[in-house]
Design a protein around this motif. Structure first.
Motif, PDB file in Angstrom:
ATOM      1  N   VAL B 209       0.798  -1.285   0.025  1.00  0.00           N
ATOM      2  CA  VAL B 209      -0.030  -0.055  -0.058  1.00  0.00           C
ATOM      3  C   VAL B 209       0.821   1.258  -0.034  1.00  0.00           C
ATOM      4  CG1 VAL B 209      -1.569   1.561   1.429  1.00  0.00           C
ATOM      5  CG2 VAL B 209      -1.884  -1.037   1.096  1.00  0.00           C
ATOM      6  N   ASN B 210       1.939   1.260   0.802  1.00  0.00           N
ATOM      7  CA  ASN B 210       2.760   2.352   0.805  1.00  0.00           C
ATOM      8  C   ASN B 210       3.425   2.661  -0.643  1.00  0.00           C
ATOM      9  OD1 ASN B 210       2.471   3.169   3.423  1.00  0.00           O
ATOM     10  ND2 ASN B 210       4.040   2.001   4.120  1.00  0.00           N
ATOM     11  N   VAL B 211       3.887   1.429  -1.269  1.00  0.00           N
ATOM     12  CA  VAL B 211       4.493   1.731  -2.585  1.00  0.00           C
ATOM     13  C   VAL B 211       3.466   2.495  -3.185  1.00  0.00           C
ATOM     14  CG1 VAL B 211       5.389   0.857  -4.614  1.00  0.00           C
ATOM     15  CG2 VAL B 211       6.234   0.183  -2.222  1.00  0.00           C
ATOM     16  N   LEU B 212       2.384   1.944  -3.283  1.00  0.00           N
ATOM     17  CA  LEU B 212       0.992   2.409  -4.267  1.00  0.00           C
ATOM     18  C   LEU B 212       0.789   4.008  -3.934  1.00  0.00           C
ATOM     19  CD1 LEU B 212      -1.142  -0.546  -4.786  1.00  0.00           C
ATOM     20  CD2 LEU B 212       0.385   0.423  -6.288  1.00  0.00           C
ATOM     21  N   ARG B 213       0.707   4.405  -2.526  1.00  0.00           N
ATOM     22  CA  ARG B 213       0.582   5.696  -2.056  1.00  0.00           C
ATOM     23  C   ARG B 213       1.354   6.481  -2.688  1.00  0.00           C
ATOM     24  NH1 ARG B 213      -1.617   5.694   3.367  1.00  0.00           N
ATOM     25  NH2 ARG B 213       0.260   4.359   3.748  1.00  0.00           N
ATOM     26  N   GLU B 214       2.709   6.345  -2.491  1.00  0.00           N
ATOM     27  CA  GLU B 214       3.843   7.039  -3.089  1.00  0.00           C
ATOM     28  C   GLU B 214       3.463   7.430  -4.508  1.00  0.00           C
ATOM     29  OE1 GLU B 214       6.319   8.507  -1.871  1.00  0.00           O
ATOM     30  OE2 GLU B 214       5.397   7.992   0.028  1.00  0.00           O
ATOM     31  N   LEU B 215       3.058   6.229  -5.323  1.00  0.00           N
ATOM     32  CA  LEU B 215       2.596   6.591  -6.732  1.00  0.00           C
ATOM     33  C   LEU B 215       1.506   7.499  -6.673  1.00  0.00           C
ATOM     34  CD1 LEU B 215       2.354   3.059  -8.272  1.00  0.00           C
ATOM     35  CD2 LEU B 215       3.936   4.835  -8.662  1.00  0.00           C
TER      36      LEU B 215
END
Lengths: 286, 286
Positions: B209-215
């Motif tokens: 989720v964090n990686v996607l949130r960064e996106l």
DNA sequence: ACAAAGAATTTATCATGATAAATGAATCAT
DNA sequence: ATGATTCATTTATCATGATAAATTCTTTGT
């Protein structure tokens, strides 16, 4: 084994960094003037952050060189000790390496797998990871993994797997050998993870394996040598490779599912609590 | 206490720690062999290791106190700078915190989730993580996760989920709001992960989720506001909670599976470039 | 030509304060 | 009392060398 074009994006142009107001301007002089917010970061942390920004902005790659200590001292306006602590932070994170001697200095370094594993292991030190937790995930991941892998592996990959199987050919005579064989069988799973071509998936599989390996090494798990179980374990690996070579994903999945169930039962029958310890420090040469 | 020092380290006595990942450097004595195992540990690393051993052996828990700087200098026989660098290593790993002032000192600290996430993100900085990679895993994990969760959640947990859904009740009017809502919907998944009670599973879900949130934050993904998709997203969450409350695992799994498929398509439809950047440094107070 | 010894370079560690900043406790003024 | 002030304690940073260790490059010796 390569999926269709899945656009492997890399190298973002504008990839900014954490906007965090690290705004720690290095005014060598008047510090406390407009300091409404308290200091969030220590100076070494700020310096480390600046260097990270530098790496990102310049798009530095592993092997590229960073300014040496003396130059940093001058350019960043901090004392030697502060700079060194900053470098130590980055080194701990695995992002740089330093070398002595002519041509030495500070170099960007890709975070090694071992280091990432170790750092993550630290996180779980204070958590209660049970064997059940690990296998809950393994049972989810690995059967699907092999199902996807079926028919996509080239001969080299298959032989790599078979090579690991070969190491367990002989019946172990000592606990030592037995332990080594078990570790080899874990290695089998690592390879499967890598072959997926998915870095995230591979990493997770390896992490799970590492935790289990720790158990094996330090808790004398799997101590009782059970010829039947051992043979069963070998058999599953052979059949799995067979299914993979044949491109039979369904069988592969079924085989792995069964194996996961067996392995979990075996492990749980032993100790239930995972050894509480820090994993190694991953000095990772290279 | 002891005169200056030659190179001395405690060669992993007691076998409590050490030796893991990467390789087994069972020192046999012969210096040069197939494995040019050069450069042992730097002294700060050795000190850090010793402190870790200390923590493990004494079973120190978060909040417990470690000897202060001066005492370490005396007891370990190293210079102040070396000790400080060692402390910085441990601090970077997230295992200790230092406080100034009376009653201050060095304290054991549980590695925070944020820090572990950031450190792991560093690892993937030099890797090419694609959206496909992430969703390959999500599609594997999350459907099964909700299937298991069905019927096992208490009312408090369910309401927690509903609270997140509530935040997306209003139709967003600005890209700002839209982005916030998307982040909230990601939060939804984090909660599901936590509710599993499996620390490893939860961590992985959060990381994804964090990686996607960064996106989302940095690349303006999801920029085009699409009312139908948005509504569909909301609907899936509502139906999911419904299924969870009813204890209908099959439905929950199906709903999540469908959602994963949709979400992946959505993300990939964009020019999804994964931001290459280091995540925040997780200062994580307490 | 080739290997061993030496020189040069660069970080690593040691050593030793001095000053600054953070913070909890005690104190003092209102 | 209560809020502000001072004080004591402990880490943080700065400053400045001097040695040590590790490498690479160079120069010898055979």
């Amino acid at each position: 084994m390569q999926p269709p074009v899945t656009t492997r994006y890399k190298a973002a142009s504008g990839g900014q960094l954490d906007s965090v107001a690290s705004g720690h301007q290095v005014d060598t002089g008047s510090p406390s003037e407009t300091a409404p917010e308290r200091k969030r970061f220590s100076r070494p942390q700020s310096v480390a952050r600046q260097l990270k920004d530098w790496i990102v902005e310049q798009g530095l790659q592993p092997g590229d060189r960073l300014p040496g200590e003396p130059e940093m001292i001058e350019r960043l306006g901090h004392a030697k000790g502060t700079i060194r602590e900053a470098l130590r932070i980055l080194e701990t994170e695995g992002l740089i390496k330093t070398r002595t001697g002519p041509g030495g200095g500070v170099f960007v370094h890709a975070v090694s797998d071992a280091r990432a594993q170790a750092l993550l292991a630290n996180y779980f030190y204070f958590k209660d990871l049970s064997i059940r937790d690990i296998y809950q995930l393994r049972r989810l991941i690995e059967p699907e993994l092999v199902a996807e892998l079926a028919g996509r592996l080239d001969e080299a990959a298959l032989q790599r797997l078979e090579a690991v199987i070969a190491t367990t050919e002989q019946v172990p005579h000592t606990p030592e050998e037995e332990r080594e064989q078990h570790i080899a069988s874990l290695e089998f799973h690592c390879i499967l993870g890598e072959l997926s071509g998915n870095p995230l998936l591979g990493f997770i599989v390896r992490f799970q394996v590492n935790v289990l390996r720790e158990l094996t090494v330090h808790r004398k798990l799997y101590e009782p040598i059970n010829p039947e179980l051992r043979e069963a374990g070998r058999a599953y690996q052979c059949r799995l490779v067979q299914a993979l070579r044949a491109g039979d994903g369904e069988s592969a999945r079924a085989i792995m599912t069964r194996h996961m169930k067996t392995a979990q039962a075996m492990m749980e029958a032993q100790e239930a609590t995972i050894a509480q310890r820090f994993l190694g420090d991953s000095t990772t040469g290279k």
